[in-house]
Design an enzyme around this catalytic site. Structure first.
Site, PDB file in Angstrom:
ATOM      1  N   ALA A 237      19.459 -15.530  76.815  1.00 43.10           N
ATOM      2  CA  ALA A 237      17.882 -14.764  76.069  1.00 43.10           C
ATOM      3  C   ALA A 237      18.024 -15.978  74.821  1.00 43.10           C
ATOM      4  O   ALA A 237      18.583 -16.174  73.847  1.00 43.10           O
ATOM      5  CB  ALA A 237      17.962 -13.606  75.475  1.00 43.10           C
ATOM      6  N   LYS A 238      15.878 -15.983  74.247  1.00 43.63           N
ATOM      7  CA  LYS A 238      16.054 -17.612  73.172  1.00 43.63           C
ATOM      8  C   LYS A 238      16.520 -16.899  72.021  1.00 43.63           C
ATOM      9  O   LYS A 238      17.292 -17.606  71.452  1.00 43.63           O
ATOM     10  CB  LYS A 238      14.943 -17.710  73.507  1.00 43.63           C
ATOM     11  CG  LYS A 238      14.270 -19.037  72.799  1.00 43.63           C
ATOM     12  CD  LYS A 238      14.292 -20.081  73.441  1.00 43.63           C
ATOM     13  CE  LYS A 238      13.733 -20.992  72.272  1.00 43.63           C
ATOM     14  NZ  LYS A 238      14.555 -22.690  72.475  1.00 43.63           N
TER      15      LYS A 238
END
Ligand code: GLU
Length: 281
Positions: A237-238
């Site tokens: 996840a960013k």
């Protein structure tokens, strides 16, 4: 002849999980002399940005992946989605619904792959169709379609169980399709014979198989691959700092070496991000 596609949504940058999906789709086609397409899933005009598409193209080239022909854009296919929606309405299989997420969460009795399962609140209600989302009456659709099977190249034959989602939205309030309808129509229009994507979308294929039966579309084979994970086992996840491909590219990382590392781990259930970056360095 095998034909695969990589179908990113331009609502954010690509990360290594996308690179993995692209490598799998590309290689499964190329190994058999087949074709590999790039489809931009930009149906959601509010969230899609052309700047991301421009970056995607640089990212794929940096990874050493070439696709056949021009990229296809979902935004150019709205007419085709509208027609299919009208057809399903004419078959009496769609009904309008204005329920909000909060209402569904409060009324649901089960959890499905995408969260609380819609309990069918509006199925037999008179609902104003203006501005509504349209849901598929899955039980009725399954009755028409009869028992359906589909094949995942890794997991083997599957009995289609679209009911695990409840009555899914096929036409969004703001758009003439949802992901399920658009992706199914696109795969047929693009002549895709092998649908490759991550395991997280495995359940969605039950719905897609039902839509193919209802709309008389060809049935591909699926290949749901493992997902890339953080060292702690969670999905990339960013917001947890997973680097985007554009970040890695600009920092001078070797895209082809990264693609080769991903290739070396093609089938496991989860590959760790740190391992990929370590191996490619
Ligand atoms: N657009 C989807 C994504 O970016 C992929 C959908 C698919 O491959 O069917 O996750």
């Amino acid at each position: 002849m095998v034909r695969t596609r990589f179908a990113p949504s331009p609502n954010g940058p690509l990360h290594l999980g996308h690179a993995y999906a692209a490598v799998v789709a590309h290689d499964l086609a190329r190994e058999q002399g087949g074709s590999f397409l790039l489809r931009i899933e930009d149906i959601d005009g509010e969230r899609s940005r052309i700047e991301f598409v421009e970056e995607f193209i640089l990212d794929l080239k940096w990874l050493g992946l070439a696709w056949d022909g021009e990229a296809v854009f979902q935004s150019a296919r709205l007419d085709c989605y509208i027609k299919a929606g009208e057809r399903l309405k004419a078959m009496g299989l769609l009904y309008p619904c204005h329920c909000t997420r909060a209402e569904i969460a409060a009324a649901a009795n089960e959890a499905g792959p995408d969260g609380p399962v819609y309990p069918g609140t509006c199925r037999h209600r008179a609902v104003d169709p203006i501005g509504a989302a349209w849901r598929l009456d899955v039980a009725q659709a399954m009755e028409i379609a009869g028992p359906l099977e589909w094949v995942d190249a890794l997991a083997g034959p599957q009995r289609a169980s679209p009911q695990i989602f409840g009555d899914v939205v096929l036409l969004r309030k703001d758009l003439p399709a949802s992901y399920h309808l658009a992706a199914t129509l696109d795969d047929a229009a693009d002549g895709i014979t092998l649908v490759t994507r991550g395991m997280d979308l495995f359940p969605a294929s039950h719905v897609h198989r039902l839509l193919q039966a209802l709309l008389g579309l060809p049935v591909p084979v699926w290949h749901h691959h493992g997902l890339l994970i953080e060292a702690d086992g969670r999905k990339l996840a960013k917001r947890r700092g997973s680097p985007s491909l554009a970040d890695l590219r600009r920092a001078g990382a070797d895209g082809r070496a990264i693609a080769d590392t991903l290739r070396a781990h093609r089938f496991p259930a989860g590959i760790s991000l740190s391992q990929v970056l370590h191996d490619a360095a």
